[in-house]
Design an enzyme around this catalytic site. Sequence first.
Site, PDB file in Angstrom:
ATOM      1  N   LYS A 175       0.827  -1.217   0.000  1.00 58.68           N
ATOM      2  CA  LYS A 175       0.000   0.000   0.000  1.00 58.68           C
ATOM      3  C   LYS A 175       0.853   1.255   0.000  1.00 58.68           C
ATOM      4  O   LYS A 175       0.509   2.248  -0.620  1.00 58.68           O
ATOM      5  CB  LYS A 175      -0.934   0.017   1.213  1.00 58.68           C
ATOM      6  N   LYS A 181      -5.154 -10.745  -6.352  1.00 62.16           N
ATOM      7  CA  LYS A 181      -6.381 -10.996  -5.586  1.00 62.16           C
ATOM      8  C   LYS A 181      -7.480 -10.002  -5.973  1.00 62.16           C
ATOM      9  O   LYS A 181      -7.179  -8.873  -6.384  1.00 62.16           O
ATOM     10  CB  LYS A 181      -6.100 -10.976  -4.076  1.00 62.16           C
ATOM     11  N   LYS A 231     -10.853  -4.301  -3.523  1.00 59.53           N
ATOM     12  CA  LYS A 231     -11.680  -3.093  -3.607  1.00 59.53           C
ATOM     13  C   LYS A 231     -10.958  -1.994  -4.365  1.00 59.53           C
ATOM     14  O   LYS A 231     -11.576  -1.108  -4.935  1.00 59.53           O
ATOM     15  CB  LYS A 231     -11.946  -2.538  -2.192  1.00 59.53           C
TER      16      LYS A 231
HETATM   17  P1  TYM Z   1     -10.648  -5.857   4.441  1.00 60.60           P
HETATM   18  O1  TYM Z   1     -11.699  -4.855   4.745  1.00 60.60           O
HETATM   19  O2  TYM Z   1      -9.638  -5.534   3.389  1.00 60.60           O
HETATM   20  O3  TYM Z   1     -11.314  -7.214   4.018  1.00 60.60           O
HETATM   21  C1  TYM Z   1     -12.349  -7.806   4.778  1.00 60.60           C
HETATM   22  C2  TYM Z   1     -12.212  -9.314   4.768  1.00 60.60           C
HETATM   23  O4  TYM Z   1     -12.279  -9.811   3.425  1.00 60.60           O
HETATM   24  C3  TYM Z   1     -11.162 -10.677   3.178  1.00 60.60           C
HETATM   25  N1  TYM Z   1     -10.778 -10.562   1.760  1.00 60.60           N
HETATM   26  C4  TYM Z   1     -10.681 -11.608   0.926  1.00 60.60           C
HETATM   27  N2  TYM Z   1     -10.897 -12.930   1.115  1.00 60.60           N
HETATM   28  C5  TYM Z   1     -10.729 -13.739   0.034  1.00 60.60           C
HETATM   29  N3  TYM Z   1     -10.362 -13.292  -1.200  1.00 60.60           N
HETATM   30  C6  TYM Z   1     -10.134 -11.966  -1.425  1.00 60.60           C
HETATM   31  N4  TYM Z   1      -9.801 -11.537  -2.637  1.00 60.60           N
HETATM   32  C7  TYM Z   1     -10.291 -11.058  -0.327  1.00 60.60           C
HETATM   33  N5  TYM Z   1     -10.165  -9.717  -0.196  1.00 60.60           N
HETATM   34  C8  TYM Z   1     -10.460  -9.432   1.088  1.00 60.60           C
HETATM   35  C9  TYM Z   1     -10.072 -10.147   4.109  1.00 60.60           C
HETATM   36  O5  TYM Z   1      -9.091 -11.132   4.345  1.00 60.60           O
HETATM   37  C10 TYM Z   1     -10.865  -9.793   5.339  1.00 60.60           C
HETATM   38  O6  TYM Z   1     -11.103 -10.948   6.128  1.00 60.60           O
HETATM   39  N6  TYM Z   1      -7.294  -5.495   8.076  1.00 60.60           N
HETATM   40  C11 TYM Z   1      -8.609  -6.013   7.763  1.00 60.60           C
HETATM   41  C12 TYM Z   1      -9.704  -5.501   8.683  1.00 60.60           C
HETATM   42  C13 TYM Z   1      -9.459  -5.701  10.143  1.00 60.60           C
HETATM   43  C14 TYM Z   1      -9.508  -6.946  10.834  1.00 60.60           C
HETATM   44  C15 TYM Z   1      -9.265  -6.621  12.203  1.00 60.60           C
HETATM   45  C16 TYM Z   1      -9.750  -8.252  10.434  1.00 60.60           C
HETATM   46  C17 TYM Z   1      -9.180  -4.740  11.057  1.00 60.60           C
HETATM   47  N7  TYM Z   1      -9.075  -5.284  12.286  1.00 60.60           N
HETATM   48  C18 TYM Z   1      -9.226  -7.617  13.165  1.00 60.60           C
HETATM   49  C19 TYM Z   1      -9.718  -9.259  11.420  1.00 60.60           C
HETATM   50  C20 TYM Z   1      -9.456  -8.940  12.758  1.00 60.60           C
HETATM   51  C21 TYM Z   1      -8.953  -5.587   6.352  1.00 60.60           C
HETATM   52  O7  TYM Z   1      -8.483  -4.596   5.855  1.00 60.60           O
HETATM   53  O8  TYM Z   1      -9.914  -6.302   5.778  1.00 60.60           O
END
Ligand code: TYM
Length: 344
Positions: free
Chosen positions: A121, A205, A208
């Site tokens: 990022k 992957k 968003k």
């Molecule tokens: P975020 O908002 O980017 O994504 C949310 C969840 O979606 C999963 N994900 C995917 N799974 C499979 N294939 C993909 N292409 C894909 N893209 C996204 C992510 O793995 C996630 O589970 N840092 C985290 C948010 C967060 C969090 C936490 C998660 C903040 N605090 C504590 C768990 C525990 C994030 O940016 O997710």
Amino acid sequence: MTEQTAYSGPQRIFSGIQPTGNLHLGNYLGALKKFVDLQTDGWDGVYCVVDQHAITMPYSPAELPDQTRQIAAAMMACGLDPDVSIIFVQSSVRAHTELAWVFNCVTRMGWLEKMTQFKDKGGDNSERVSVGLFDYPVLQAADILVYKATHVPVGEDQKQHLELSRNIAARFNQQFDVPGFFPEPEGLIEGPGARIMSLKDGTKKMSKSDPAETSRINLIDDADTIAKKIKKAKTDTLGDMPVTVEEMEGRPEVANLVGIYGAMAGLSDEQVLAEYGGKGFGTFKPALAELAVDHLSPITTRMRELMNDPAEIDAALAKGAAKANAVAEPIIEEVRRVVGFWQV
Ligand code: TYM
């Protein structure tokens, strides 16, 4: 040094989703669907819209509340029940940032410097991105551990952040000589939806932030759009659908579509290929589009209904915040005592 004692408190799920951009099929299969399955299996779950993480990159303050609501709507539309699970917004529970500060003083710079997501990022611009972006995984560890959560359902891209949470928990327990105080949270990552790839490039992957809209299926896409995106999804020129799993090797786009089909239908890759192996994409893609529409349209419809009635979402989030605070407060109180903060 004190002998290691494992955490022996209650088991609890925590996971979070950022309110940035539209939710897509990767978020659904990698995270949301798992949350609902775990709720069905009777787990205590705490599910958070992480608005404080969302401000680590450039964003619009005016749009953030609605984006936050939209993630909550998606959680509820997928089947998370605010009367069963805790659904809330990160900034409404102050203990997250308080614990993050304590963890900042436990975490070593070198640990954060290894985080690949920061490198991705921040890119070549790492001197100019916010300190918050660098510190992001520490807040993530605090999110999880302020509930002493033991299990964290996420997609594969969060594996390294989760490993860091485990290191921070272990380090805290050791540094303050409180063995087993924090659990070392385990990821629930395995499963067919753990890594959904872009529809345009099977080696990237689904994300968003991909500028190409056709690279992902959004949860709010209508049936027509979903069907069109699947029809246009990249395949390859190696002929028809593979017959065996081995034949998917070197065909990342095809493997991704088979994986998506399987994740939605509850089938293994072998089972999907038993039905479609050797057939043309002209047969498989419409079947996949139909499955995706059948699967997602009730969610989309419910999401739209909820977004038209923000009061229902807001009431659920207010209730969730109260329940989350009730769990986090006694834990942060204990932390204050353990680290020697002034007691008032
Ligand atoms: P975020 O908002 O980017 O994504 C949310 C969840 O979606 C999963 N994900 C995917 N799974 C499979 N294939 C993909 N292409 C894909 N893209 C996204 C992510 O793995 C996630 O589970 N840092 C985290 C948010 C967060 C969090 C936490 C998660 C903040 N605090 C504590 C768990 C525990 C994030 O940016 O997710």
